[in-house]
Design a protein around this motif. Structure first.
Motif, PDB file in Angstrom:
ATOM      1  N   PHE A 118       1.911 -69.327  -1.560  1.00 30.42           N
ATOM      2  CA  PHE A 118       1.096 -69.244  -2.505  1.00 30.42           C
ATOM      3  C   PHE A 118      -0.419 -69.534  -2.232  1.00 30.42           C
ATOM      4  O   PHE A 118      -0.884 -70.175  -1.729  1.00 30.42           O
ATOM      5  CB  PHE A 118       1.828 -70.205  -4.037  1.00 30.42           C
ATOM      6  CG  PHE A 118       1.328 -71.158  -3.937  1.00 30.42           C
ATOM      7  CD1 PHE A 118       0.086 -71.427  -4.146  1.00 30.42           C
ATOM      8  CD2 PHE A 118       2.547 -71.869  -3.135  1.00 30.42           C
ATOM      9  CE1 PHE A 118       0.062 -72.826  -4.480  1.00 30.42           C
ATOM     10  CE2 PHE A 118       2.044 -73.436  -3.648  1.00 30.42           C
ATOM     11  CZ  PHE A 118       1.034 -74.022  -3.874  1.00 30.42           C
TER      12      PHE A 118
ATOM     13  N   TRP B 225       8.100 -70.589   1.184  1.00 30.14           N
ATOM     14  CA  TRP B 225       7.113 -70.455  -0.042  1.00 30.14           C
ATOM     15  C   TRP B 225       5.951 -70.085   0.985  1.00 30.14           C
ATOM     16  O   TRP B 225       5.119 -71.084   1.588  1.00 30.14           O
ATOM     17  CB  TRP B 225       7.288 -71.373  -1.077  1.00 30.14           C
ATOM     18  CG  TRP B 225       8.340 -71.306  -2.030  1.00 30.14           C
ATOM     19  CD1 TRP B 225       9.390 -72.517  -1.232  1.00 30.14           C
ATOM     20  CD2 TRP B 225       8.772 -70.976  -2.643  1.00 30.14           C
ATOM     21  NE1 TRP B 225      10.464 -72.201  -2.024  1.00 30.14           N
ATOM     22  CE2 TRP B 225      10.517 -71.013  -3.148  1.00 30.14           C
ATOM     23  CE3 TRP B 225       8.313 -70.149  -3.649  1.00 30.14           C
ATOM     24  CZ2 TRP B 225      10.920 -70.245  -4.174  1.00 30.14           C
ATOM     25  CZ3 TRP B 225       8.685 -69.516  -4.743  1.00 30.14           C
ATOM     26  CH2 TRP B 225      10.620 -69.852  -5.173  1.00 30.14           C
TER      27      TRP B 225
ATOM     28  N   ASP C 115       7.619 -60.883  -4.787  1.00 30.01           N
ATOM     29  CA  ASP C 115       6.130 -61.591  -4.351  1.00 30.01           C
ATOM     30  C   ASP C 115       6.104 -61.438  -5.883  1.00 30.01           C
ATOM     31  O   ASP C 115       6.736 -60.761  -7.341  1.00 30.01           O
ATOM     32  CB  ASP C 115       5.617 -60.235  -3.822  1.00 30.01           C
ATOM     33  CG  ASP C 115       5.075 -60.239  -2.303  1.00 30.01           C
ATOM     34  OD1 ASP C 115       5.815 -61.875  -1.958  1.00 30.01           O
ATOM     35  OD2 ASP C 115       4.680 -59.771  -2.544  1.00 30.01           O
TER      36      ASP C 115
ATOM     37  N   ARG D  63      -5.075 -72.699  -1.393  1.00 29.80           N
ATOM     38  CA  ARG D  63      -3.338 -71.556  -0.804  1.00 29.80           C
ATOM     39  C   ARG D  63      -2.595 -72.778  -0.035  1.00 29.80           C
ATOM     40  O   ARG D  63      -2.978 -73.812   0.999  1.00 29.80           O
ATOM     41  CB  ARG D  63      -4.175 -70.487   0.366  1.00 29.80           C
ATOM     42  CG  ARG D  63      -4.680 -71.079   1.707  1.00 29.80           C
ATOM     43  CD  ARG D  63      -5.536 -69.783   2.755  1.00 29.80           C
ATOM     44  NE  ARG D  63      -5.651 -70.224   3.495  1.00 29.80           N
ATOM     45  CZ  ARG D  63      -7.103 -71.156   3.400  1.00 29.80           C
ATOM     46  NH1 ARG D  63      -7.913 -70.874   2.534  1.00 29.80           N
ATOM     47  NH2 ARG D  63      -7.900 -71.066   4.923  1.00 29.80           N
TER      48      ARG D  63
ATOM     49  N   SER E 251      -0.384 -65.660  -5.871  1.00 28.89           N
ATOM     50  CA  SER E 251      -0.312 -64.648  -5.269  1.00 28.89           C
ATOM     51  C   SER E 251       1.119 -65.362  -4.984  1.00 28.89           C
ATOM     52  O   SER E 251       0.504 -66.877  -4.266  1.00 28.89           O
ATOM     53  CB  SER E 251      -1.022 -64.148  -5.081  1.00 28.89           C
ATOM     54  OG  SER E 251      -1.384 -62.800  -5.143  1.00 28.89           O
ATOM     55  N   VAL E 252       2.203 -65.427  -5.329  1.00 30.87           N
ATOM     56  CA  VAL E 252       3.208 -66.280  -4.377  1.00 30.87           C
ATOM     57  C   VAL E 252       4.055 -65.312  -4.050  1.00 30.87           C
ATOM     58  O   VAL E 252       4.901 -64.382  -4.688  1.00 30.87           O
ATOM     59  CB  VAL E 252       4.254 -67.024  -5.825  1.00 30.87           C
ATOM     60  CG1 VAL E 252       5.836 -67.534  -5.143  1.00 30.87           C
ATOM     61  CG2 VAL E 252       2.381 -68.122  -7.332  1.00 30.87           C
ATOM     62  N   GLN E 253       4.874 -65.889  -2.485  1.00 31.93           N
ATOM     63  CA  GLN E 253       5.830 -64.734  -2.685  1.00 31.93           C
ATOM     64  C   GLN E 253       6.953 -65.964  -2.304  1.00 31.93           C
ATOM     65  O   GLN E 253       7.293 -67.150  -1.297  1.00 31.93           O
ATOM     66  CB  GLN E 253       5.091 -64.579  -0.917  1.00 31.93           C
ATOM     67  CG  GLN E 253       6.726 -63.598  -0.204  1.00 31.93           C
ATOM     68  CD  GLN E 253       6.054 -63.573   1.091  1.00 31.93           C
ATOM     69  OE1 GLN E 253       5.409 -61.714   1.055  1.00 31.93           O
ATOM     70  NE2 GLN E 253       5.801 -63.677   1.597  1.00 31.93           N
TER      71      GLN E 253
ATOM     72  N   ASP F 299       2.502 -61.798  -8.556  1.00 26.41           N
ATOM     73  CA  ASP F 299       0.984 -61.349  -9.117  1.00 26.41           C
ATOM     74  C   ASP F 299      -0.028 -61.602 -10.320  1.00 26.41           C
ATOM     75  O   ASP F 299       1.370 -60.742 -10.618  1.00 26.41           O
ATOM     76  CB  ASP F 299       0.941 -60.336  -8.173  1.00 26.41           C
ATOM     77  CG  ASP F 299       0.193 -60.290  -6.787  1.00 26.41           C
ATOM     78  OD1 ASP F 299       0.054 -61.425  -6.080  1.00 26.41           O
ATOM     79  OD2 ASP F 299       1.001 -59.144  -5.881  1.00 26.41           O
TER      80      ASP F 299
ATOM     81  N   PRO G  19      -0.803 -64.378   0.863  1.00 24.68           N
ATOM     82  CA  PRO G  19       0.210 -64.861   1.302  1.00 24.68           C
ATOM     83  C   PRO G  19       1.042 -64.562   2.239  1.00 24.68           C
ATOM     84  O   PRO G  19       1.884 -65.283   2.614  1.00 24.68           O
ATOM     85  CB  PRO G  19       0.474 -65.344  -0.557  1.00 24.68           C
ATOM     86  CG  PRO G  19      -0.058 -64.883  -1.348  1.00 24.68           C
ATOM     87  CD  PRO G  19      -1.875 -63.744  -0.211  1.00 24.68           C
TER      88      PRO G  19
END
Length: 819
Positions: free
Chosen positions: A716, A714, A646, A738, A662-664, A648, A97
């Motif tokens: 993810f 955003w 971040d 995604r 995973s997210v950012q 995870d 991401p």
């Protein structure tokens, strides 16, 4: 948010169907070893039966587990690369991401990590993300293809790597690590797939033992598919091979020699026109008109696009356009050899790696709806790196030295119908560095680290850019404007002699080096301006890292760091824009890596705060020639601040059910963003709501406050996996989605260059025997068939906006086995 709900429901349905866990077949992830998107696993000391396993990484130039490495790193295993159909560098953005990777035309790939990168479409500017293959820094973005097969893993390091890695790693580093020969093993494996767009993919490897102390490994790959666009562009045709020999000369001395070759043919990336723009004085800005009849499947060489192009009036030429009448092509070869020797001594492990690489680029790209960007380039680079890593009491140490020498011989012609820069140049870089790292274990799991690197970079440029501009008499706005309906636009030629001969045969005069504009004959003339660069830039810089990490339990780690980095300056073929300065970064990071519930839940989180100074941005604009010339150049826009977080997650719900994601979150702002342009050219094409344009003796464009390019707020990934045991067989179901938020895909900040957010999902179903001798799988990628813009390009001559987009829906059957 319906896709999130659907993903959760799908994960729950898979969980209900759970059975005994089984190892997946070759090329497929299992609950025990699928560790994509940074969801790496804990150390062997912490493993529990049925829990998450370990991944060894070398992100800090020494072997350690990903969970014990106190830095932000995404680890992508080969199973995930195959599942996500990652066959070239730009595909990596599907699985990380934090990474936006795009095809930039021809063989070039652009990388942005956490909002930091550079659109390096020429060989006299350098990328801000360090790309390393088999431990070797690759200097050219057009030489990063052909590596994505028979891999051990890919490491994506987020944030500046100013101490341990090669050059210019202000935004991060991508490490592509191939499988190494295995001593005492005779084995082989293969995978092949067939899908829509006549897609054929195949890769395989053979490992042969050489006595008791040596091994040979041979691997190769073939990837081919038809074009994704109606004109046949957007295809792929790539062949690659790699050979390695490993010898254990003594119990403490090992050497490995590797050689690789890759060829990229076919057409290359394709683009489509999605709108036109024109300056509208009453509203003091540009007005955009969409072209829905030319959707993302209609390539720029489609007859429908060619017909549309002929409706575009070109003010400078005083006529409507003619058909572009060109077609892209690729004939690019890359090869290299490397030797890595490791010697375990009483002082520590000494590693010496030397490598030599060459690339030969012959491409014609038309992704900006130009008549053609022709590039003929030869590049060679030599790298040598030596490292000594050891331990003395409570201190871990690493010291090293690095040498990089690159030479480029290039010819380029960028035909924009009425403007043709012809560039001939030699450029290169010599970089020398020494570096070191000390880690002090002060007790109770606490380690303090200090690292530093001193770099001496010298970059040279010796070249000429001759720019030919077709002009129709008085290029004023109607009704005073002259018209030249019969004057031919600049043909698809690549030398100054051909330009002159073409117009001489038609009685039109061509100027010489801007000394004296030629008179208007037969209604038109061709102006010629020249930019000559014969210069050297030298940068000496010390960068460093200070960090602390606390392993407060065997499965829980806290870390914090402060790091600096720099990216060297360079050259441009633009009057008044010939050079730009280095950029520098300061980065603050705090994070935690954790395992819970008997090693079944992994939860990693990191927050970061970066400050850039003299940040570099590459863009199309006009220089200060007379008249101004449209050029692609890099400039120092000012300062920016990038901050975010971040998260995870990797969770083994049951022995057969696994979910992860995973997210950012990214918050970016240019604190100062200023560029200039000549008032003799058109009003700069910037959004007047995002940027302030003032006119004095020059145009000054101030976009301070704007967000960074290619930086979704955003992003993810969500994945689910279920293994079902059958009678002597097993069934592995995998699915994921995604999402990347909106981001600006061009520097103009116009609303129409925003890449809109979409969901893109994938799924696969794999059947294999318990012995894992073979497998068969069905797969589909981009289930929604959504094609988002990855890069937006402007054609100032035609007033058109074109774009490169992600791949459409693809599906097929994959088989594989091992012996």
């Amino acid at each position: 948010m319906k896709h999130i709900i659907l993903a959760a429901v799908s994960g729950l349905a898979i969980a209900v169907a759970s059975a005994q866990a089984q190892a997946a077949p070759v090329g497929q992830a299992t609950p025990a070893d699928n560790a994509s998107q940074g969801a790496a696993t804990s150390s062997a000391d912490d493993e529990r039966p049925g829990g998450l396993e370990d991944i060894i990484v070398t992100a800090q130039r020494t072997e350690e587990t990903a969970q014990k490495a106190p830095l932000a790193i995404a680890v992508i295993k080969p199973e995930e690369l195959i599942r996500q159909n990652v066959t070239r560098a730009e595909d990596l953005s599907r699985v990380v991401p934090a990474l936006v990777a795009t095809a930039s035309g021809g063989p070039n790939t652009t990388f942005f990590l956490r909002g930091v990168g550079n659109t390096t479409n020429n060989s006299y500017s350098d990328p801000a993300i360090s790309f390393n293959y088999d431990g070797v820094y690759i200097g050219r973005p057009n030489s990063t293809q052909g590596f994505f097969y028979d891999l051990q893993r890919i490491e994506v390091l987020k944030g500046p790597q100013g101490t341990l890695y090669g050059r210019n790693a202000t935004g991060g580093a991508i490490n592509v690590i191939p499988q190494r020969p295995e001593v005492g093993v005779n084995s082989g494996e293969f995978q092949a797939s067939y899908g829509n767009y006549e897609a054929v993919q195949a890769q395989g490897a053979v490992n042969l033992a050489i006595g008791d102390t040596g091994a040979f490994r041979l691997s190769g790959a073939y990837v081919k598919h038809d074009g994704y666009l109606s004109d046949g562009t957007g295809d792929q045709d790539q062949k690659s091979v790699r050979a390695q020999v490993l010898a254990e000369l003594t119990p403490n001395l090992t050497t490995r020699i590797g050689a690789d070759f890759s060829h990229q043919g076919g057409v290359g990336p394709g683009s489509f026109i999605y709108g036109t723009f024109a300056f509208s004085p009453p509203v003091a800005g540009y007005v955009f008109t969409p072209t829905p009849q030319l959707g993302p499947k209609v390539g720029v060489h489609d007859p429908r696009t060619e017909a549309f192009v002929q409706t575009r009036f070109i003010p400078g030429a005083g006529r409507f356009s003619e058909p572009v009448n060109s077609y892209p092509s690729s004939d690019n070869s890359v090869w290299g050899v490397t030797n890595e020797t490791n010697w375990v001594t009483g002082a520590g492990k000494l590693t010496v790696q030397a490598a030599y690489r060459e690339s030969f680029i012959h491409s014609l790209s038309t992704t900006s709806n130009f008549r053609g960007f022709r590039q003929d380039e030869g590049n060679d680079q030599t790298t040598i790196e030596a490292r000594l890593a050891g331990k003395a009491g409570p201190v871990d140490y690493l010291i090293g030295a690095f040498l990089f020498d690159e030479n480029i011989d290039s010819k380029a012609a960028i035909n924009q119908l009425t403007v043709l820069p012809i560039q001939t140049y030699k450029t290169g870089t010599n970089s020398k560095a020494v570096f070191g790292k000390l880690g002090l274990h002060v007790g109770d799991g606490l380690t303090l680290t200090a690292a530093g690197r001193y770099t001496d970079d010298t970059k040279f440029m010796n070249g000429v850019s001759d720019v030919y501009t077709l002009s129709c008499g008085n290029p004023m706005l109607p009704p005073a404007q002259d018209l030249c309906p019969a004057v031919p636009l600049i043909p698809l030629v690549f030398t100054a002699a051909d330009v002159r001969a073409f117009y001489a045969a038609r009685g039109i005069l061509v100027g010489t080096n801007g000394v004296q504009p030629p008179p208007v004959v037969n209604g038109a003339r061709v102006l010629n301006s020249r930019v000559v660069i014969d210069s050297t830039l030298e940068t000496k810089k010390f960068t460093y890292r200070l960090a602390a990490d606390w392993q407060f339990t065997p499965a829980n780690l806290l870390y914090a760091s402060y790091e600096t980095g720099f990216h060297g300056g360079g050259f441009n073929f633009g009057k008044g824009l010939e050079t730009y300065k280095p950029e520098t970064i300061e980065a603050y990071t705090i994070g935690s890596k954790n395992r819970f519930f008997g090693n079944r839940l992994q939860f990693n989180v990191e927050a970061f705060y970066w400050k850039y100074k003299d940040q570099q941005i590459a863009q199309f604009g006009t220089d200060f020639s007379t008249p101004p010339i449209s050029v692609f150049y890099t400039s120092n826009i000012g300062r920016s601040v990038i901050k975010g977080a971040d998260v995870d997650l990797d969770f083994l719900l049951t022995p057969t059910t696994r979910i992860g994601g995973s997210v950012q979150y990214l918050d970016t702002e240019y604190k100062s963003y200023t560029v200039t342009a000549s008032v003799m050219g058109p009003v700069p094409n910037f959004d007047t709501n995002a940027c302030q344009i003032t006119r004095t003796t020059i145009y000054t464009i101030d976009c301070s406050g704007a967000s960074a390019l290619f930086s979704p707020k955003w992003s993810f990934n969500v994945n689910a996996e279920q293994t079902i045991r059958l009678d002597g067989f097993k069934l592995v179901a995998q699915g994921g989605t995604r999402w990347r938020g909106d981001f600006f895909a061009a520097t103009s900040y116009q609303p129409w260059v925003i890449s809109k957010a979409v969901f893109q999902s994938d799924a696969s179903l794999t059947l294999a025997p318990e012995s894992d001798d073979w497998f068969v799988a069905a797969f589909v990628n981009n289930i929604e068939d959504k094609r988002r813009i990855t890069q937006s390009n402007v054609n100032a001559t035609l007033g058109t906006q074109s774009a490169i987009a992600t791949a459409p829906r693809t599906y097929g059957i994959r088989i594989g086995g091992r012996f």
